[in-house]
Design a protein around this motif. Structure first.
Motif, short mmCIF file in Angstrom:
data_model
loop_
_atom_site.label_atom_id
_atom_site.label_comp_id
_atom_site.label_asym_id
_atom_site.label_seq_id
_atom_site.Cartn_x
_atom_site.Cartn_y
_atom_site.Cartn_z
N MET A 284 -74.30 -54.67 23.51
CA MET A 284 -75.42 -55.22 22.77
C MET A 284 -75.05 -56.63 22.33
SD MET A 284 -78.44 -54.69 21.59
CE MET A 284 -78.57 -52.92 21.76
N CYS A 285 -75.97 -57.58 22.52
CA CYS A 285 -75.63 -58.94 22.11
C CYS A 285 -76.87 -59.81 22.10
CB CYS A 285 -74.57 -59.55 23.04
SG CYS A 285 -75.23 -60.17 24.60
N GLY A 286 -76.65 -61.08 21.77
CA GLY A 286 -77.68 -62.09 21.94
C GLY A 286 -77.40 -62.85 23.22
N VAL A 287 -78.43 -63.03 24.05
CA VAL A 287 -78.30 -63.69 25.35
C VAL A 287 -78.77 -65.14 25.22
CG1 VAL A 287 -79.08 -63.70 27.75
CG2 VAL A 287 -78.73 -61.53 26.55
N HIS A 288 -78.01 -66.08 25.78
CA HIS A 288 -78.40 -67.49 25.71
C HIS A 288 -78.08 -68.18 27.03
CE1 HIS A 288 -78.38 -66.53 21.46
NE2 HIS A 288 -77.10 -66.25 21.54
N LEU A 289 -79.08 -68.90 27.56
CA LEU A 289 -78.90 -69.67 28.78
C LEU A 289 -79.45 -71.07 28.55
CD1 LEU A 289 -78.44 -69.94 31.95
CD2 LEU A 289 -80.85 -69.31 32.14
N LEU A 290 -78.72 -72.07 28.99
CA LEU A 290 -79.17 -73.45 28.87
C LEU A 290 -78.94 -74.15 30.20
CD1 LEU A 290 -80.03 -76.03 27.24
CD2 LEU A 290 -77.61 -76.29 26.68
N VAL A 291 -80.01 -74.70 30.77
CA VAL A 291 -79.92 -75.55 31.94
C VAL A 291 -80.59 -76.86 31.56
CG1 VAL A 291 -80.48 -75.84 34.38
CG2 VAL A 291 -80.09 -73.54 33.46
N SER A 292 -79.81 -77.94 31.45
CA SER A 292 -80.38 -79.16 30.89
C SER A 292 -79.65 -80.39 31.39
CB SER A 292 -80.31 -79.11 29.35
OG SER A 292 -80.77 -80.31 28.78
N THR A 293 -80.37 -81.49 31.45
CA THR A 293 -79.78 -82.78 31.79
C THR A 293 -79.41 -83.57 30.55
OG1 THR A 293 -81.98 -83.80 31.88
CG2 THR A 293 -81.08 -82.93 33.94
N SER A 294 -79.56 -82.94 29.38
CA SER A 294 -79.20 -83.60 28.12
C SER A 294 -77.71 -83.91 28.08
CB SER A 294 -79.56 -82.71 26.93
OG SER A 294 -78.98 -83.19 25.74
N GLY A 295 -77.35 -84.95 27.38
CA GLY A 295 -75.95 -85.30 27.26
C GLY A 295 -75.24 -84.55 26.16
N LYS A 296 -75.95 -83.69 25.44
CA LYS A 296 -75.35 -82.96 24.32
C LYS A 296 -75.44 -81.45 24.54
CE LYS A 296 -76.40 -86.58 20.94
NZ LYS A 296 -77.06 -86.89 19.64
N ASN A 297 -75.21 -81.02 25.74
CA ASN A 297 -75.40 -79.61 26.08
C ASN A 297 -74.50 -78.67 25.28
OD1 ASN A 297 -77.43 -80.07 27.92
ND2 ASN A 297 -76.02 -80.31 29.65
N GLU A 298 -73.27 -79.09 25.04
CA GLU A 298 -72.37 -78.22 24.29
C GLU A 298 -72.86 -78.03 22.85
OE1 GLU A 298 -68.33 -79.50 24.60
OE2 GLU A 298 -68.33 -79.43 26.80
N ASP A 299 -73.44 -79.06 22.28
CA ASP A 299 -74.03 -78.94 20.94
C ASP A 299 -75.23 -78.00 20.97
OD1 ASP A 299 -72.16 -80.71 19.98
OD2 ASP A 299 -73.50 -82.46 20.11
N HIS A 300 -76.05 -78.14 22.01
CA HIS A 300 -77.25 -77.31 22.12
C HIS A 300 -76.90 -75.83 22.25
CE1 HIS A 300 -79.49 -80.94 22.33
NE2 HIS A 300 -79.27 -81.21 23.60
N LYS B 15 -64.49 -63.81 38.91
CA LYS B 15 -63.72 -64.93 39.43
C LYS B 15 -63.91 -65.14 40.93
CE LYS B 15 -59.00 -66.80 39.39
NZ LYS B 15 -57.60 -66.56 38.97
N GLU B 16 -63.92 -64.05 41.70
CA GLU B 16 -63.99 -64.18 43.16
C GLU B 16 -65.31 -64.78 43.62
OE1 GLU B 16 -63.02 -61.54 41.53
OE2 GLU B 16 -60.88 -61.44 42.05
N SER B 17 -66.41 -64.43 42.98
CA SER B 17 -67.73 -64.89 43.42
C SER B 17 -68.25 -66.08 42.61
CB SER B 17 -68.75 -63.76 43.31
OG SER B 17 -68.96 -63.41 41.94
N GLY B 18 -67.65 -66.30 41.43
CA GLY B 18 -68.14 -67.37 40.56
C GLY B 18 -69.40 -67.01 39.80
N ALA B 19 -69.72 -65.72 39.72
CA ALA B 19 -70.93 -65.27 39.03
C ALA B 19 -70.68 -65.09 37.53
CB ALA B 19 -71.42 -63.96 39.63
N PHE B 20 -71.72 -65.32 36.74
CA PHE B 20 -71.66 -65.15 35.29
C PHE B 20 -72.81 -64.25 34.83
CE2 PHE B 20 -69.24 -68.98 35.82
CZ PHE B 20 -68.33 -69.01 34.77
N LEU B 21 -72.56 -63.48 33.78
CA LEU B 21 -73.60 -62.61 33.22
C LEU B 21 -73.53 -62.63 31.70
CD1 LEU B 21 -75.77 -60.30 33.52
CD2 LEU B 21 -73.85 -58.69 33.38
N SER B 22 -74.69 -62.81 31.08
CA SER B 22 -74.86 -62.59 29.64
C SER B 22 -76.01 -61.59 29.51
CB SER B 22 -75.20 -63.90 28.92
OG SER B 22 -75.41 -63.68 27.53
N TRP B 23 -75.78 -60.53 28.76
CA TRP B 23 -76.83 -59.50 28.72
C TRP B 23 -76.84 -58.80 27.38
CZ3 TRP B 23 -77.08 -53.90 29.28
CH2 TRP B 23 -75.86 -53.26 29.06
#
Length: 597
Positions: A1-17, A65-73
């Protein structure tokens, strides 16, 4: 159980976002929080509440690691053991015993076509091979919101996290207020914020990271081809299996025990199978309301039978007013259902001793437990008679709120009649026209009505307040009646079987079979505050509610539907007939004020 967050952005402050998004949902996952940079301009984050496999190996976001896939759920997989065994047979080696790693490996092996085999409550963001796949379970247990503009795609479990990113303006969607006045919630796929959408229940949506393209697919409720017989014994076996799955965890589990048929049956089946008692929680009211609202009496009786501590959360008008501002601050979306406050009050107490809270939510929608289902059966037996009677009696006074609601709701189609039954008040044509496409299409009127309740009321109201109340306190809410096998059992009941049996026949039959007639025969009252009584008898509560409504009418009159403009000006005149709507507006007023809208 968790909070899911995804960010895809061209902003220069993505880590802050992404950090701001993650911090805004800290309550959803108090045990661990982190984010990962997936690719240039692509970030995934999670707040984890540990319920299965408490080790660091199960922390999110998950990385292959082998496929480079990520999951947040976010969620809990009911059949993760079966999926895990199948994957092991296919050569997969696991590092943890969590259901999250099972989901990651399953998505890698089976792709989006395999999601239909994943049974559970879930919302996820999966990033692989330059694509983002968002998914939400078909029952609608977990929410997932997203927003897009020409620079960014942002996704999260709560709207507040999208706003915290700073990439989208905080602006109310005025189009949702009409729906709220009649249904107590926003329209499906929408939020109360302009520009923020919600993934539909059972929707998969895929985004290309290198192009502005999306594809959407619906997830069907898919269960085993081996269907149990439609009898009481088979139903008891199906529900017992659901109970054992949903009560399973590596952390303490508790139960919201009202002493009604639904929660009493869940506890009975658990104790019958395991002999293990659980901490239980219920809501009680002060004298004289305890004579009418008898949940503590019945809940205590059952809790004593199973020999474990029972906690009563006593709610008075004074306690309500003292805690109301805190409750409002926890609301991500306004839902004008007082059951939300009571669930929150129970969760606030339960967090002291448990991390998973079980409830009987969903039973009424599956097995026709509401008064509107009784009314609709009555209408379907003689629709022409009731249409004539409603037309005739519209010209003469009718006493009793229930009778007025019944007669004023009847229209020339079964669909519109039930939609009216399910709303606070009969729907205006403009709103009904918008809702019509969501109504199930089929010849079985009663089955259509139950499906409507599951698609709209359950998803937009009860499941939202259940998830919000529990997660605001850092605990996970589970609902065994919404296990896919139980839902499938309900779906297979014929129109004739549903019409010829009484409300919650299947649930009550198991209780009676096991010697719990007292709980089966208890009159249904509903889970909510004594709003009308408090408005009538408690000046401080009445003044707080009515003044907030008047203030809403003064500052937001343009949002109020024309037919209810007088209600927000003179709410004291509407206590007898429209106390539920008054509470509805009271909550919306508080939520908008707290969010500076």
């Amino acid at each position: 159980m968790c909070g899911v967050h995804l960010l895809v952005s061209t902003s220069g402050k993505n880590e802050d976002h992404i950090t701001a998004m993650m911090q805004a949902c800290q309550h959803r996952g108090p045990d661990h929080s982190s984010w990962e940079k997936v690719a240039a301009g692509v970030y995934l984050a999670a707040n984890r509440l540990k319920t299965l496999d408490l080790r660091e190996e199960a922390n999110q976001p998950l990385f292959h690691k082998e496929s480079g896939a990520f999951l947040s759920w976010n969620g809990f997989l009911y059949n993760y053991q079966d999926l895990r065994n199948q994957l092991i047979h296919e050569g997969v080696k696991f590092k943890s015993t969590s259901d999250g790693e099972v989901l990651l490996e399953w998505l890698l092996k089976k792709g989006k076509a395999g999601v239909k085999l994943v049974q559970g409550m879930y919302a996820f963001a999966f990033v692989h091979e330059n694509k983002v796949l968002l998914g939400r379970d078909p029952v609608g247990m977990k929410s997932l919101y997203f927003a897009r503009n020409e620079y960014s795609l942002v996704c999260s479990s709560e709207c507040r996290c999208l706003l915290a990113s700073g990439l989208f303006p905080k602006k109310i969607d005025k189009n949702q207020v009409l729906s709220y006045f009649y249904l107590r919630h926003a329209m499906p796929r929408h939020s109360f914020y302009s520009g923020i959408e919600e993934l539909a229940a059972g929707e998969l949506r895929e985004f290309d990271l290198d192009a502005d393209q999306t594809r959407s697919k619906h997830i069907d409720l898919l269960v085993s081809d081996q269907k149990p017989a439609l009898n009481v014994n088979s139903f008891e076996e199906v529900l017992t299996d659901a109970v054992l799955k949903h009560f399973h965890a590596d952390v303490p589990v508790g139960l919201i025990l009202s002493g009604g048929a639904d929660s009493s049956l869940l506890y009975h089946l658990w104790y019958k199978e395991t002999g293990t008692s659980l901490p239980t929680f219920t809501v009680g009211f002060e004298h004289p309301y305890n004579k009418k609202y008898k949940d503590p009496e019945f809940a205590s009786l059952l809790a004593r039978k199973f020999g474990r501590e029972h906690h009563e959360v006593r709610v008075s008008p004074e306690w309500f007013l003292e805690n109301w501002p805190e409750y409002i601050r926890t609301l991500d979306q306004p839902v004008g259902d007082s059951a939300g406050f009571l669930t929150w009050a129970v969760a606030k107490k339960a967090r002291e001793s448990v991390k998973i809270l079980i409830s009987g939510v969903g039973a009424d929608e599956l097995f026709s437990g509401y008064n509107r289902h009784i009314a609709f059966r009555k209408f379907l037996k003689h629709p022409d008679f009731w249409l004539f009677a409603a037309s005739l009696l519209s010209r003469v006074p009718v006493w009793g709120r229930g009778r007025k609601k019944f007669l004023s709701s009847i229209e020339d189609t079964a669909q519109r009649t039930f939609m009216n039954f399910a709303a606070l008040n009969p729907l205006p044509d403009a709103l009904a026209g918008v809702l019509d496409p969501f109504y199930p299409v089929g010849k079985d009127h009663f089955k259509n009505a139950l499906e409507w309740d599951r698609k709209i009321y359950l998803v937009q109201d009860l499941l939202k307040i259940h998830d919000n109340a529990c997660m605001s306190q850092g605990i996970e809410g589970r609902a065994p009646f919404l296990d896919w096998q139980v839902v499938d059992f309900s779906n297979r009941l014929s129109e004739q079987e549903l019409l010829q049996t009484t409300s919650k026949f299947w649930i009550k039959s198991i209780l009676k079979k096991n010697g719990l007639e007292k709980f089966a025969n208890r009159k249904k009252l509903g889970f909510g505050l004594p709003i009308k009584e408090w408005l009538t008898r408690h000046p401080e509560f009445r003044n707080s509610v009515l003044s907030a409504i008047r203030e809403f009418g003064q500052f937001h009159s343009e949002l109020v539907p024309l037919e209810w403009r007088d209600l927000v000006k003179k709410p004291e005149n509407y206590i007898a007939e429209h106390f539920l709507l008054l509470f509805n507006v009271f909550l919306l007023s508080g939520w908008m004020k707290a969010n500076r809208l």
